[in-house]
Design a protein around this motif. Structure first.
Motif, short mmCIF file in Angstrom:
data_model
loop_
_atom_site.label_atom_id
_atom_site.label_comp_id
_atom_site.label_asym_id
_atom_site.label_seq_id
_atom_site.Cartn_x
_atom_site.Cartn_y
_atom_site.Cartn_z
N ASP A 1 -23.41 -41.29 -19.19
CA ASP A 1 -22.48 -41.67 -20.26
C ASP A 1 -22.15 -40.50 -21.18
N TYR A 2 -22.50 -39.30 -20.76
CA TYR A 2 -22.26 -38.11 -21.60
C TYR A 2 -20.77 -37.85 -21.72
N ILE A 3 -20.30 -37.60 -22.94
CA ILE A 3 -18.88 -37.31 -23.19
C ILE A 3 -18.78 -35.86 -23.69
N PRO A 4 -18.26 -34.95 -22.88
CA PRO A 4 -18.18 -33.55 -23.29
C PRO A 4 -16.95 -33.26 -24.15
N SER A 5 -16.99 -32.12 -24.78
CA SER A 5 -15.82 -31.59 -25.49
C SER A 5 -15.59 -30.18 -24.99
N ARG B 1 -18.88 -37.63 -11.80
CA ARG B 1 -20.33 -37.87 -11.70
C ARG B 1 -21.08 -36.60 -11.28
N ILE B 2 -20.58 -35.91 -10.25
CA ILE B 2 -21.27 -34.72 -9.75
C ILE B 2 -21.29 -33.62 -10.81
N THR B 3 -20.20 -33.48 -11.53
CA THR B 3 -20.14 -32.47 -12.60
C THR B 3 -21.23 -32.73 -13.64
N LYS B 4 -21.42 -34.00 -13.99
CA LYS B 4 -22.46 -34.35 -14.95
C LYS B 4 -23.85 -34.09 -14.36
N GLU B 5 -24.01 -34.41 -13.07
CA GLU B 5 -25.31 -34.15 -12.42
C GLU B 5 -25.62 -32.66 -12.41
#
Length: 735
Positions: free
Chosen positions: A160-164, A149-153
């Motif tokens: 709901d972001y899905i990184p590659s 969660r913190i990484t996304k923040e």
């Protein structure tokens, strides 16, 4: 099918396990059930679940009832209050049982106390929020990436972001930051080397954020299968560090440029620590300085040493801060002036640790100050002894200082002037110009100005001066005050005025003499002509009655001549301008007298003369000038009468406020004003081919009228006639 070991029963099951019927009553249970829930161990067969598990949330009843009809295993986390009143978290795993008809017969329930796990998780979440540390993981087999969660923040992306791998790398700022993280990942995968670095990312919202990125590889059978690590938001700290580094570099450059050295005196071991600039200030090499207080004292000038020791003692006692200056002697013998400031540093208990301060070389400043003091003394002497008025003036116009010459010129004492401003004693008509120049200096448009102006003397008289003002600027560049030099030129101005007055008198006398000469020539010629004609008539006339009539006319002409000469004598007496020679004159009587003088000409030309004006009208005029004007207008009307009609002269008047307007109209040849309008009153300007035209009459007339503060204008049409409009000052209610 495997069988249970011999002697093993349901109650020995190594988990907290219970079996409930469809009514949620216990049918079986393990011994760990009581231990896990911290409840009293007893036979609970047939008892209702919620009677055995106290303080269970009411919502849990609905969950259990719903699980009777719900296939599969349900995992539920619930907070309970145990028998000792403590808050506990439990994880429940619930599976329903069915009979052969697929009807629910009960539930199999297991539970485990996850309170410590929950608390640890809460602490970790709090730590994540405070430290802004997030986690990440890259599965190199599947290529999937996990962000906490913190990484996304930190990346400012949705929950709901899905990184590659590609998108994750592209968040790093293009250039050195993206290149560096790419290189570190490749090295970790190929060589198994972890990384810990600080880089810039560009968030989804376009903000640049400093992050700390840590990563470690996981190898299986010599192949990297996984990368994981942490991701921390260090933007505030990093930017503060960068700012501090930048400020530190600025300070280093500033101290170097300003020749400022920084030092510390450690009170624990009596050691002295210098930066490199200090060695330059003292003219020594670093290797020649032993780094203690006694060594430093050896460079202090002997005459300053005792004072400096005393000031150090007061600073260490906390009695006063160290703000001092002293001299040092370089090894080569050169003496330099040093200024020092220092502050005392203490620990948390108030114990004194060290004295930290700065030194800088002020030798040039001290030398310049000595020169300035000498210059100030010189200026003060020149200021006081100057024969020219001098003053120091504040930017608001008040006097700061004045010398005796200025006091003498203006009639004030020094104390009196210092209570005033230059605006108070400046002549009102000159103040605006002076202030305008001053504003230009204050605005930086000029450095100084000079003008001729007037002051008001204490006794009320006017003092004429030439004022020179120069701005004096402070070190900051702003104007601090003005230096004014005030040269008294009153005597010169008065002499110039007298000279101008004498020139005016001389010019007036010359003009009067010129007019007098023209009047004599013009007026006496008319009288002589009249007398000559009467004399000729008298000698030729034989009729006694006619001779008597001519003799009377001759007597009248003689009287007129005598009166004209009397008026001409008045002209001679006017030496200071026409104003002083103006007298009250009855206009009708004067016109009648002039007409009488030329009566012969009027009769000879059969001129019809009509005069229509009030007999009491009086004007301010010079008698000789007014006679000359009227005589010239009469003779011109006769001279330039039309041969095709009887000559007519019409004279009228009109009162207008403080003036009298007289109109003198004839029906003669007229004047072409389009051709001659601009030169009609010019000298020697003629407008008809008449043998007696001299071009002097109207010139004299205009000058004589203007000398009496009057005006003359003309309206004329060719072969219709001419009207002269003369405006003279009314003598009504005037002396």
């Amino acid at each position: 099918m495997d069988t249970l070991p011999t002697g093993f029963s349901f109650k020995d099951t190594p988990v907290a396990l219970a079996v409930l019927d469809a009514n949620l009553r216990f049918t079986n249970f393990s011994n760990l059930w009581f231990e896990e829930l911290t409840i009293k161990k007893e036979d609970i067969s047939g008892k209702f679940f919620f009677d055995i598990v106290p303080n269970c949330p009411k919502s849990f009843l609905e969950i259990l009832e719903s699980c009777l009809y719900k296939p599969g295993i349900s995992t539920i986390e619930q907070q309970h209050i145990d028998g000792e009143g403590r808050s506990q978290w439990y994880q429940w795993r619930i599976h329903h049982c069915l009979d052969k008809d697929e009807k629910p017969t009960g539930l199999i329930v297991t539970t485990s106390n996850i309170t410590k796990f929950k608390h640890t998780k809460e602490i970790l979440i709090a730590a994540e929020n405070i430290t802004r540390i997030g986690g990440w993981e890259l599965d190199l087999i599947s290529g999937s990436i996990y962000w906490s969660r913190i990484t996304k923040e930190i990346h400012e992306v949705p929950k709901d972001y899905i990184p590659s791998l590609e998108t994750g790398i592209n968040f790093y700022k293009e250039g050195e930051h993206r290149d560096k993280i790419t290189s570190l990942i490749n090295i970790a995968i190929s060589k198994g080397q972890p990384w810990d670095t600080e880089l810039l990312i560009v968030t989804e919202k376009g903000r640049e954020v400093w992050v700390r990125a840590k990563g470690s590889p996981v190898f299986i059978n010599g192949k990297c299968v996984r990368l994981y690590g942490v991701f921390q938001d260090i933007d505030d700290t990093k930017r503060l560090t960068l700012k501090n580094d930048k400020n530190a570099e600025k300070l280093r450059l500033a101290t170097t440029a300003a020749d400022v050295g920084i030092w510390e005196f450690n009170l624990q071991d009596n050691s002295v620590d210098w930066d490199r600039q200090m060695f330059s200030l003292y003219g020594i090499k670093k290797g020649d300085f032993s780094g203690n207080y006694d060594a430093w004292e050896t460079y202090i000038h002997p005459n300053d040493r005792n004072r400096l020791q005393h000031e150090f003692k007061l600073a260490l006692e906390g009695s006063q801060p160290l703000r001092t200056q002293f001299r040092v002697i370089h090894p080569q013998g050169e003496i330099r002036h040093i200024k020092a400031n220092a502050a005392l540093h203490k620990d948390g208990t108030g114990k004194m640790l060290k004295l930290v301060g700065t030194n800088w070389d002020i030798t040039e400043f001290v030398n310049n100050q000595l020169k300035l003091n000498i210059n100030q003394e010189s200026f003060r002497g020149s200021f006081e002894s100057s024969a020219v008025g001098m003053s120091l003036v504040a930017t608001n116009g008040s006097w700061i200082n004045v010398n005796q010459s200025l006091c003498k010129s203006l009639g004030y004492s020094r104390d009196e002037l210092l209570q005033l401003s230059f605006q108070d004693i400046t002549h009102p008509e000159d103040l605006h110009e002076d202030l305008a120049y001053m504003e230009e200096v204050l605005a930086g448009k000029r450095d100084s100005y000079q003008l001729e102006k007037r002051y008001m003397h204490k006794n009320g008289k006017t003092v004429h001066v030439i004022l020179t003002v120069t701005a004096v600027k402070a070190i900051s560049g702003e104007i601090s005050h003005f230096i004014s030099q005030i040269l008294d030129i009153t005597d010169r101005i008065e002499a110039d005025k007298k000279s101008v007055e004498l020139q005016k008198i001389t010019k007036s006398q010359n003009d009067s003499l010129t007019n007098f000469a023209h009047i004599v020539s013009h007026n006496l010629r008319s009288h002589s002509t009249n007398l000559a004609m009467l004399t000729q008539y008298l000698t030729e006339e034989e009729d006694e009655e006619e001779r008597k009539s001519i003799e009377k006319m001759l007597i009248g002409a003689s009287e007129s001549l005598n009166e004209t000469i009397h008026h001409l004598n008045e002209v001679v007496l006017i030496t200071t301008g026409a104003k002083g020679g103006l007298h009250k004159i009855n206009l009708l009587k004067t016109i009648t007298s002039v007409r009488k003088n030329i009566n012969v000409l009027l009769k000879e030309k059969n001129v019809l003369c009509e005069i229509c004006m009030n007999k009491d009208i009086e004007v301010l005029a010079i008698p000789a000038y007014l006679d000359s004007v009227l005589l010239n207008l009469f003779t011109n009307s006769i001279k330039y009468s039309s041969p095709d009609r009887q000559p007519k002269i019409n004279i009228t008047s009109l009162s207008n406020e403080d003036s009298i307007i007289m109109e003198f109209t004839d029906n003669g040849l007229g004047i072409d004003l389009k051709r001659h309008g601009e030169k009609i009153f010019g000298m020697y300007k003629t407008f008809h081919r008449h043998k007696d035209s001299k071009g002097i009459g109207l010139f004299i007339t205009k000058n004589q009228i203007e000398a009496m503060n009057g005006t003359i204008s003309v309206e004329s049409k060719v072969d219709v006639g001419t009207t002269f409009k003369i405006v003279l000052l009314s003598a009504s209610d005037k002396n």
